[in-house]
Motif scaffolding. Structure first.
Motif, PDB file in Angstrom:
ATOM      1  N   UNK A 327       0.827  -1.201   0.000  1.00 18.76           N
ATOM      2  CA  UNK A 327       0.000   0.000   0.000  1.00 18.76           C
ATOM      3  C   UNK A 327       0.865   1.257   0.000  1.00 18.76           C
ATOM      4  N   UNK A 328       1.892   1.286   0.842  1.00 19.49           N
ATOM      5  CA  UNK A 328       2.780   2.450   0.892  1.00 19.49           C
ATOM      6  C   UNK A 328       3.511   2.626  -0.430  1.00 19.49           C
ATOM      7  N   UNK A 329       3.953   1.529  -1.018  1.00 18.26           N
ATOM      8  CA  UNK A 329       4.648   1.599  -2.313  1.00 18.26           C
ATOM      9  C   UNK A 329       3.730   2.190  -3.390  1.00 18.26           C
ATOM     10  N   UNK A 330       2.486   1.756  -3.397  1.00 16.29           N
ATOM     11  CA  UNK A 330       1.531   2.236  -4.401  1.00 16.29           C
ATOM     12  C   UNK A 330       1.210   3.714  -4.189  1.00 16.29           C
ATOM     13  N   UNK A 331       1.029   4.122  -2.929  1.00 20.65           N
ATOM     14  CA  UNK A 331       0.681   5.525  -2.631  1.00 20.65           C
ATOM     15  C   UNK A 331       1.809   6.455  -3.048  1.00 20.65           C
ATOM     16  N   UNK A 332       3.038   6.109  -2.695  1.00 22.05           N
ATOM     17  CA  UNK A 332       4.179   6.969  -3.041  1.00 22.05           C
ATOM     18  C   UNK A 332       4.375   7.043  -4.552  1.00 22.05           C
ATOM     19  N   UNK A 333       4.131   5.918  -5.238  1.00 25.22           N
ATOM     20  CA  UNK A 333       4.284   5.901  -6.698  1.00 25.22           C
ATOM     21  C   UNK A 333       3.243   6.810  -7.359  1.00 25.22           C
ATOM     22  N   UNK A 347      12.407   7.846  -1.880  1.00 23.76           N
ATOM     23  CA  UNK A 347      12.816   6.474  -1.593  1.00 23.76           C
ATOM     24  C   UNK A 347      11.860   5.856  -0.570  1.00 23.76           C
ATOM     25  N   UNK A 348      11.591   4.579  -0.763  1.00 22.75           N
ATOM     26  CA  UNK A 348      10.703   3.848   0.150  1.00 22.75           C
ATOM     27  C   UNK A 348      11.482   2.691   0.759  1.00 22.75           C
ATOM     28  N   UNK A 349      11.505   2.647   2.083  1.00 24.66           N
ATOM     29  CA  UNK A 349      12.183   1.567   2.814  1.00 24.66           C
ATOM     30  C   UNK A 349      11.126   0.732   3.542  1.00 24.66           C
ATOM     31  N   UNK A 350      11.116  -0.552   3.265  1.00 26.32           N
ATOM     32  CA  UNK A 350      10.153  -1.423   3.943  1.00 26.32           C
ATOM     33  C   UNK A 350      10.835  -2.739   4.298  1.00 26.32           C
ATOM     34  N   UNK A 351      10.378  -3.380   5.352  1.00 28.01           N
ATOM     35  CA  UNK A 351      11.023  -4.633   5.778  1.00 28.01           C
ATOM     36  C   UNK A 351      10.743  -5.760   4.792  1.00 28.01           C
ATOM     37  N   UNK A 382      15.967  20.968  -5.115  1.00 26.42           N
ATOM     38  CA  UNK A 382      16.313  19.560  -5.187  1.00 26.42           C
ATOM     39  C   UNK A 382      16.551  19.024  -3.786  1.00 26.42           C
ATOM     40  N   UNK A 383      16.067  17.808  -3.574  1.00 28.59           N
ATOM     41  CA  UNK A 383      16.226  17.210  -2.251  1.00 28.59           C
ATOM     42  C   UNK A 383      15.766  15.768  -2.248  1.00 28.59           C
ATOM     43  N   UNK A 384      15.597  15.266  -1.049  1.00 25.38           N
ATOM     44  CA  UNK A 384      15.278  13.844  -0.915  1.00 25.38           C
ATOM     45  C   UNK A 384      14.190  13.656   0.132  1.00 25.38           C
ATOM     46  N   UNK A 385      13.233  12.790  -0.195  1.00 24.62           N
ATOM     47  CA  UNK A 385      12.184  12.386   0.745  1.00 24.62           C
ATOM     48  C   UNK A 385      12.293  10.885   0.931  1.00 24.62           C
ATOM     49  N   UNK A 386      12.246  10.461   2.177  1.00 23.47           N
ATOM     50  CA  UNK A 386      12.412   9.040   2.488  1.00 23.47           C
ATOM     51  C   UNK A 386      11.217   8.570   3.312  1.00 23.47           C
ATOM     52  N   UNK A 387      10.540   7.534   2.830  1.00 17.87           N
ATOM     53  CA  UNK A 387       9.400   6.939   3.536  1.00 17.87           C
ATOM     54  C   UNK A 387       9.837   5.571   4.054  1.00 17.87           C
ATOM     55  N   UNK A 388       9.706   5.368   5.380  1.00 18.09           N
ATOM     56  CA  UNK A 388      10.191   4.135   6.003  1.00 18.09           C
ATOM     57  C   UNK A 388       9.053   3.457   6.749  1.00 18.09           C
ATOM     58  N   UNK A 389       8.877   2.177   6.475  1.00 17.12           N
ATOM     59  CA  UNK A 389       7.852   1.369   7.144  1.00 17.12           C
ATOM     60  C   UNK A 389       8.538   0.427   8.121  1.00 17.12           C
ATOM     61  N   UNK A 390       8.063   0.402   9.367  1.00 19.96           N
ATOM     62  CA  UNK A 390       8.653  -0.477  10.386  1.00 19.96           C
ATOM     63  C   UNK A 390       7.554  -0.900  11.357  1.00 19.96           C
ATOM     64  N   UNK A 391       7.904  -1.847  12.239  1.00 19.67           N
ATOM     65  CA  UNK A 391       6.905  -2.331  13.191  1.00 19.67           C
ATOM     66  C   UNK A 391       7.573  -2.765  14.484  1.00 19.67           C
ATOM     67  N   UNK A 392       6.746  -2.744  15.573  1.00 19.99           N
ATOM     68  CA  UNK A 392       7.125  -3.317  16.860  1.00 19.99           C
ATOM     69  C   UNK A 392       6.072  -4.367  17.213  1.00 19.99           C
ATOM     70  N   UNK A 393       6.126  -4.859  18.432  1.00 19.06           N
ATOM     71  CA  UNK A 393       5.149  -5.887  18.826  1.00 19.06           C
ATOM     72  C   UNK A 393       3.732  -5.328  18.906  1.00 19.06           C
ATOM     73  N   UNK A 394       3.602  -4.034  19.160  1.00 19.07           N
ATOM     74  CA  UNK A 394       2.274  -3.448  19.335  1.00 19.07           C
ATOM     75  C   UNK A 394       1.894  -2.454  18.249  1.00 19.07           C
TER      76      UNK A 394
END
Length: 468
Positions: A327-333, A347-351, A382-394
């Protein structure tokens, strides 16, 4: 509207405290008076019994016969002085047949003489007698004995009202009650005044706010925790209202300007086409501009309508299972394809593992779009935007990081306020300042939150938190 007359808090509670104090002191005074009267009565009876015993001892001669001591009155006077009696009791001496043998002069001599036999025959516990004219007397009786044989009687009398007249305990009681009343009133006055004053100050400050004056001054150094919390919270509220009033004024000016600009532009361009001032391709270009301005105007109106809906809590969430990485990949695209400029690196970073969550994909898209738009506006080149997806136990976190100028420290606490726009942003970007406020409302409606994680001159990081 109630027509009941209002009085000050200080007067209201002081009056009621004083009334309560007076009632309490009155009850104490009545009970104490009854106790003092009873105690004085018993004390006087005990003294009269001692005097009756002494008189009975002096009324018998060596042969065991009744006689009158010539110094009897002098002895009674000395006893009166030693016992500090204000009133001398009067007495009767009766013989063995209970006939008056000696009658000390007194105001009730004749009537008491006729009642002598009746009083002697009365119960030993009887200590009061009421005369025909209404006077109440206390009396004690003592038998005169010779060789365990009754040869006569001594009966002593005193007026009951003389006990009250001669008692100093009543004077002390009245002094004590008066002192307690004065002390109680003083304590109540001072405490109520101290309690009412800060409340009055807050009420006066509230009146100033009603009149539009937000520059209020309250003493925050109160030692009472509740008063301190009241004043501190009220001062914070006043500061917040001041900020909101400034924002409202700026909003009114901003909305007026933002709505007026496209309307004026559309009106001028349409009039030019209508009057054939421009024709052909140029007229078509003017109409394209009108379409864009109309779209922008429509977006601002929709934002205002959405704000009204969100403000009353009517945020509809349609949940469904989603692969959040896809979903995040599609939204950013989609966001990147919708931009005309290609000066930003996204850039998109996902586990590597799949993250599945039950959420509303359209609401997630609204939040990420807004964060990406804000990041692009902050970079200004010119610059850079980075979207990162991560998770914890909760939780699941979606971070949007940019390398723009960052948000000034003094503005960071206001960025999620409705209609708030930073000083620099006002000059560069047209809008209503509702994006971040909307986004946080949506995130909270989904059970999560949107926070500013960090911001510095090297860039900012916003984090969307979703509960698993």
């Amino acid at each position: 509207m109630s027509k009941q007359k209002r009085i000050s808090l200080f007067r209201y509670w002081t009056t009621r405290y004083v009334i309560t104090l007076c009632i309490g002191l009155l009850v104490i005074g009545v009970l104490s008076s009854l106790w003092i009267t009873y105690s004085e009565t018993q004390k006087r009876l005990d003294i009269m019994r001692l005097m009756a015993a002494e008189i009975s001892d002096r009324m018998v001669d060596a042969d065991g016969k009744l006689k009158t001591d010539p110094f009897l009155f002098r002895i009674l006077d000395r006893r009166q002085e030693s016992l500090r009696l204000n009133v001398k009791p009067f007495f009767l001496i009766l013989n063995e047949e209970k006939r008056p043998l000696f009658n000390a002069p007194g105001p009730f001599s004749s009537e008491l003489t006729s009642l002598a036999e009746q009083l002697v025959n009365a119960n030993d516990n009887a200590t009061q007698v009421k005369l025909a004219r209404g006077d109440e007397l206390l009396f004690v009786k003592r038998s005169i004995q010779v060789n365990q044989k009754h040869v006569g009687w001594v009966v002593l009398f005193t007026h009951k009202k003389d006990i009250t007249r001669s008692s100093t305990e009543f004077e002390l009681l009245f002094i004590m009650l008066g002192g307690l009343g004065l002390l109680g009133w003083l304590v109540i006055y001072l405490l109520t005044r101290k309690l009412a004053q800060p409340i009055k100050n807050v009420a006066d400050a509230a009146k100033q706010i009603v009149m539009g004056n937000y520059e209020i001054h309250l003493d925050k150094d109160s030692r009472e925790n509740e008063i301190y919390d009241l004043i501190h919270s009220f001062k914070e509220m006043a500061d917040r209202l001041k900020q909101l009033e400034l924002m409202r004024t700026e909003l009114l000016a901003g909305v007026t300007h933002e709505l007026k600009t496209p309307v004026t532009s559309i009106s001028g361009l349409v009039q030019a086409v209508k009057d054939d001032i421009v024709t052909g391709d140029e007229a078509k270009e003017f109409l394209d501009i009108c379409t864009k301005e109309t779209t922008r105007l429509q977006k601002m109106v929709e934002d205002l309508l959405d704000f009204n809906t969100f403000a009353v809590g009517d945020i509809r969430i349609r949940r469904e299972n989603q692969n959040l990485g896809d979903l995040v990949q599609e939204i950013t695209h989609q966001w990147q394809n919708g931009r005309e400029e290609d000066r930003l690196e996204l850039r998109v970073n996902k586990p590597p593992n799949e993250i599945t969550v039950t959420t509303d994909p359209l609401r997630i898209q609204q939040i990420i779009y807004n964060l990406l738009n804000n990041a692009a506006q902050a970079i200004q080149g010119e610059g850079q935007i980075e979207v990162t997806l991560s998770e914890t136990t909760q939780e699941i976190m979606i971070e949007v990081k940019d390398n723009g100028k960052g948000i000034p420290v003094e503005e960071q606490s206001f960025i999620f306020d409705r209609f708030y726009r930073g000083e620099e942003k006002k000059q560069l970007v047209r809008g209503l300042g509702l994006g971040l406020s909307f986004s946080r409302m949506i995130a909270q409606a989904m059970g999560g939150n949107l926070v500013l994680t960090t911001s510095s001159p090297q860039g900012s990081v916003f984090t969307l938190i979703l509960r698993k």
